[in-house]
Design a protein around this motif. Sequence first.
Motif, PDB file in Angstrom:
ATOM      1  N   LEU A 325       0.826  -1.204   0.000  1.00 45.65           N
ATOM      2  CA  LEU A 325       0.000   0.000   0.000  1.00 45.65           C
ATOM      3  C   LEU A 325       0.865   1.262   0.000  1.00 45.65           C
ATOM      4  O   LEU A 325       0.604   2.206  -0.758  1.00 45.65           O
ATOM      5  N   LEU A 326       1.916   1.290   0.828  1.00 41.84           N
ATOM      6  CA  LEU A 326       2.802   2.457   0.866  1.00 41.84           C
ATOM      7  C   LEU A 326       3.486   2.678  -0.485  1.00 41.84           C
ATOM      8  O   LEU A 326       3.602   3.820  -0.957  1.00 41.84           O
ATOM      9  N   ASP A 327       3.938   1.596  -1.104  1.00 41.30           N
ATOM     10  CA  ASP A 327       4.595   1.705  -2.412  1.00 41.30           C
ATOM     11  C   ASP A 327       3.611   2.205  -3.464  1.00 41.30           C
ATOM     12  O   ASP A 327       3.960   3.036  -4.318  1.00 41.30           O
ATOM     13  N   TRP A 328       2.388   1.692  -3.401  1.00 42.47           N
ATOM     14  CA  TRP A 328       1.344   2.130  -4.338  1.00 42.47           C
ATOM     15  C   TRP A 328       1.050   3.619  -4.166  1.00 42.47           C
ATOM     16  O   TRP A 328       0.901   4.359  -5.126  1.00 42.47           O
ATOM     17  N   LEU A 329       1.008   4.043  -2.913  1.00 38.21           N
ATOM     18  CA  LEU A 329       0.739   5.453  -2.609  1.00 38.21           C
ATOM     19  C   LEU A 329       1.815   6.344  -3.218  1.00 38.21           C
ATOM     20  O   LEU A 329       1.521   7.397  -3.794  1.00 38.21           O
ATOM     21  N   GLU A 330       3.067   5.917  -3.102  1.00 43.30           N
ATOM     22  CA  GLU A 330       4.182   6.686  -3.674  1.00 43.30           C
ATOM     23  C   GLU A 330       4.041   6.780  -5.190  1.00 43.30           C
ATOM     24  O   GLU A 330       4.298   7.832  -5.791  1.00 43.30           O
ATOM     25  N   GLU A 331       3.607   5.699  -5.803  1.00 42.59           N
ATOM     26  CA  GLU A 331       3.470   5.695  -7.258  1.00 42.59           C
ATOM     27  C   GLU A 331       2.242   6.496  -7.716  1.00 42.59           C
ATOM     28  O   GLU A 331       2.284   7.208  -8.707  1.00 42.59           O
ATOM     29  N   ARG A 336      -4.896  14.376  -2.022  1.00 39.93           N
ATOM     30  CA  ARG A 336      -5.543  14.486  -0.718  1.00 39.93           C
ATOM     31  C   ARG A 336      -5.915  13.091  -0.250  1.00 39.93           C
ATOM     32  O   ARG A 336      -6.560  12.340  -0.992  1.00 39.93           O
ATOM     33  N   VAL A 337      -5.556  12.745   0.975  1.00 37.59           N
ATOM     34  CA  VAL A 337      -5.822  11.396   1.467  1.00 37.59           C
ATOM     35  C   VAL A 337      -6.269  11.443   2.926  1.00 37.59           C
ATOM     36  O   VAL A 337      -5.667  12.134   3.746  1.00 37.59           O
ATOM     37  N   GLY A 338      -7.314  10.689   3.214  1.00 35.72           N
ATOM     38  CA  GLY A 338      -7.722  10.464   4.595  1.00 35.72           C
ATOM     39  C   GLY A 338      -7.589   8.982   4.890  1.00 35.72           C
ATOM     40  O   GLY A 338      -7.694   8.157   3.973  1.00 35.72           O
ATOM     41  N   ALA A 339      -7.346   8.613   6.131  1.00 28.05           N
ATOM     42  CA  ALA A 339      -7.207   7.197   6.473  1.00 28.05           C
ATOM     43  C   ALA A 339      -7.698   6.963   7.887  1.00 28.05           C
ATOM     44  O   ALA A 339      -7.674   7.864   8.723  1.00 28.05           O
ATOM     45  N   PHE A 340      -8.165   5.751   8.123  1.00 25.18           N
ATOM     46  CA  PHE A 340      -8.541   5.376   9.480  1.00 25.18           C
ATOM     47  C   PHE A 340      -8.257   3.896   9.680  1.00 25.18           C
ATOM     48  O   PHE A 340      -8.149   3.134   8.715  1.00 25.18           O
ATOM     49  N   THR A 341      -8.097   3.511  10.936  1.00 25.63           N
ATOM     50  CA  THR A 341      -7.843   2.104  11.227  1.00 25.63           C
ATOM     51  C   THR A 341      -9.158   1.333  11.121  1.00 25.63           C
ATOM     52  O   THR A 341     -10.243   1.894  11.339  1.00 25.63           O
ATOM     53  N   TYR A 342      -9.050   0.057  10.780  1.00 22.54           N
ATOM     54  CA  TYR A 342     -10.243  -0.773  10.651  1.00 22.54           C
ATOM     55  C   TYR A 342     -10.980  -0.845  11.982  1.00 22.54           C
ATOM     56  O   TYR A 342     -10.388  -1.105  13.036  1.00 22.54           O
ATOM     57  N   SER A 343     -12.266  -0.602  11.923  1.00 23.85           N
ATOM     58  CA  SER A 343     -13.118  -0.692  13.108  1.00 23.85           C
ATOM     59  C   SER A 343     -14.245  -1.663  12.798  1.00 23.85           C
ATOM     60  O   SER A 343     -14.983  -1.467  11.835  1.00 23.85           O
ATOM     61  N   PRO A 344     -14.383  -2.743  13.577  1.00 25.35           N
ATOM     62  CA  PRO A 344     -15.448  -3.700  13.284  1.00 25.35           C
ATOM     63  C   PRO A 344     -16.822  -3.065  13.457  1.00 25.35           C
ATOM     64  O   PRO A 344     -17.104  -2.469  14.501  1.00 25.35           O
ATOM     65  N   VAL A 345     -17.628  -3.132  12.424  1.00 23.77           N
ATOM     66  CA  VAL A 345     -18.981  -2.588  12.464  1.00 23.77           C
ATOM     67  C   VAL A 345     -19.949  -3.755  12.621  1.00 23.77           C
ATOM     68  O   VAL A 345     -19.865  -4.730  11.872  1.00 23.77           O
ATOM     69  N   GLU A 346     -20.831  -3.644  13.586  1.00 24.66           N
ATOM     70  CA  GLU A 346     -21.779  -4.731  13.835  1.00 24.66           C
ATOM     71  C   GLU A 346     -22.556  -5.068  12.564  1.00 24.66           C
ATOM     72  O   GLU A 346     -23.141  -4.186  11.926  1.00 24.66           O
ATOM     73  N   GLY A 347     -22.535  -6.336  12.169  1.00 25.78           N
ATOM     74  CA  GLY A 347     -23.264  -6.759  10.979  1.00 25.78           C
ATOM     75  C   GLY A 347     -22.421  -6.811   9.719  1.00 25.78           C
ATOM     76  O   GLY A 347     -22.880  -7.287   8.676  1.00 25.78           O
ATOM     77  N   GLU A 364       0.220   2.072  14.636  1.00 24.91           N
ATOM     78  CA  GLU A 364       1.564   2.296  14.111  1.00 24.91           C
ATOM     79  C   GLU A 364       1.546   2.386  12.580  1.00 24.91           C
ATOM     80  O   GLU A 364       2.214   3.231  11.977  1.00 24.91           O
ATOM     81  N   ARG A 365       0.745   1.530  11.948  1.00 31.02           N
ATOM     82  CA  ARG A 365       0.623   1.582  10.482  1.00 31.02           C
ATOM     83  C   ARG A 365      -0.053   2.869  10.018  1.00 31.02           C
ATOM     84  O   ARG A 365       0.346   3.470   9.017  1.00 31.02           O
ATOM     85  N   LEU A 366      -1.075   3.289  10.770  1.00 29.69           N
ATOM     86  CA  LEU A 366      -1.747   4.541  10.414  1.00 29.69           C
ATOM     87  C   LEU A 366      -0.766   5.701  10.463  1.00 29.69           C
ATOM     88  O   LEU A 366      -0.759   6.566   9.572  1.00 29.69           O
ATOM     89  N   GLU A 367       0.082   5.711  11.483  1.00 34.75           N
ATOM     90  CA  GLU A 367       1.082   6.780  11.631  1.00 34.75           C
ATOM     91  C   GLU A 367       2.053   6.780  10.450  1.00 34.75           C
ATOM     92  O   GLU A 367       2.354   7.835   9.877  1.00 34.75           O
ATOM     93  N   ARG A 368       2.533   5.602  10.062  1.00 33.02           N
ATOM     94  CA  ARG A 368       3.449   5.507   8.918  1.00 33.02           C
ATOM     95  C   ARG A 368       2.766   5.918   7.622  1.00 33.02           C
ATOM     96  O   ARG A 368       3.353   6.595   6.768  1.00 33.02           O
ATOM     97  N   PHE A 369       1.510   5.480   7.475  1.00 32.96           N
ATOM     98  CA  PHE A 369       0.746   5.821   6.274  1.00 32.96           C
ATOM     99  C   PHE A 369       0.590   7.335   6.134  1.00 32.96           C
ATOM    100  O   PHE A 369       0.850   7.915   5.076  1.00 32.96           O
ATOM    101  N   MET A 370       0.159   8.005   7.215  1.00 30.24           N
ATOM    102  CA  MET A 370      -0.080   9.450   7.149  1.00 30.24           C
ATOM    103  C   MET A 370       1.225  10.223   6.987  1.00 30.24           C
ATOM    104  O   MET A 370       1.239  11.286   6.347  1.00 30.24           O
ATOM    105  N   ALA A 371       2.336   9.707   7.539  1.00 27.26           N
ATOM    106  CA  ALA A 371       3.634  10.361   7.342  1.00 27.26           C
ATOM    107  C   ALA A 371       4.035  10.298   5.871  1.00 27.26           C
ATOM    108  O   ALA A 371       4.530  11.284   5.295  1.00 27.26           O
ATOM    109  N   LYS A 372       3.836   9.144   5.249  1.00 27.93           N
ATOM    110  CA  LYS A 372       4.142   8.990   3.822  1.00 27.93           C
ATOM    111  C   LYS A 372       3.285   9.944   2.986  1.00 27.93           C
ATOM    112  O   LYS A 372       3.783  10.641   2.106  1.00 27.93           O
TER     113      LYS A 372
END
Length: 447
Positions: A325-331, A336-347, A364-372
């Motif tokens: 994903l990080l490599d794809w983002l660089e390419e 503009r990008v927003g991101a969030f960690t996976y949150s289980p949604v009931e159903g 930790e991955r979210l932090e690396r993603f947003m830094a990139k």
Amino acid sequence: MTQKISTAPAASGKVGFISLGCPKALVDSERILTQLRLDGYDVVPTYQDADVVVVNTCGFIDAAKQESLDAIGEALKENGKVIVTGCMGVEADRIRNTHPGVLAVSGPHAYEEVVGAVHEVVPPKQQHDPFVDLVPPQGIKLTPRHYAYLKISEGCNHRCSFCIIPSMRGDLVSRPVGEVLDEAERLVKAGVKEVLVISQDTSAYGVDIKYRTGFWQGRPVKSKMLDLCQALGEMGVWVRLHYVYPYPHVDDVIPLMAEGKILPYLDIPFQHASPRILKLMKRPAHDAKTLERIRAWREVCPELTIRSTFIVGFPGETEEDFQYLLDWLEEAQLDRVGAFTYSPVEGAPANELEGAVPEDVKEERLERFMAKQAEISARRLQAKIGREIEVLIDEVDEEGAIGRSKADAPEIDGLVYLNDETGLMPGQVVRAVVEHADEHDLWARLI
């Protein structure tokens, strides 16, 4: 986004209104408010002044559901008479178990049910003239008067494994194209300078009605994204597309952007890039073809801004998937990008997937993603220094004017600061030269 709003003249009853969630829910709130005003109700800004309070809820993720339950609880405590509607309304039992005092519960876009519930609690006055109660032709809007959301459809035909929206809002139901264009025209006549096209899947507009031909101003128009964009592009205002899936026919809209008919802006929720994770997500996209398509779009329209959202820490996501994903983002070099960690949604089916990612790894991955992405965004904005841009002014204070460029949607993207320009007005479109940038915003001076 939380909005507590008020409109004017005295009426048969007073309604408090709380709107939670996304722009699509905001449009639902606007429609309910417009009908209430047409029925003679006064919409008031405080619990104390209201005869009843309507809470339009969000049910997308657990945090949003909790915010909705908290808002209902506060309204019950402060007022006592509460009607609940919106996406979380599909979980009526949970709402009633948590707050047994609510008067009525309905699901999303259940406009008649909400208004009917208000009528039961506070009957409308017998003699009422909507012309006297001053409801504007464009209806009640919760956005500033110079921009507005235009919802073109309800529901969604996709079955992404992390999402329960189809179970809440149903399958795709496209609005008749003539009705959509009539609404857009009313907005423009009312002074709107930017129309933000929204739905669950804007590029699927018309699929459910087989792209039926409708009529607008005496001419045939197909219920299709391209034809809709062509007609909107003739209205002389900014037209911005949100929630677009990268189907092949999106290619046809890019020339309209290059010609300046609609804004060179696409909001595409990619969600991930790893083919394995996309498959687990049941996303209708393929990473390699998407990169090719992005390159082709930018060849046709070099000014194109692409915004997206991503989920990190999806069940089964390995370090290898995340690095992909990080490599794809660089390419991809998205603007503009927003991101969030996976949150289980009931159903949501994704809850049953194996390989849950620990919370600390997600963060930790979210932090690396947003830094990139911050690096990418900073580089792309730095490249704008010295260039002329158009700026739509949103607000003016004692320090100057704050607006947005064609690359910036309200509330989710960056801002353009025009220091010391205190004589401008919200809704003005001005030309400016970019002098400074950081990873989110621009600073410019008027030409």
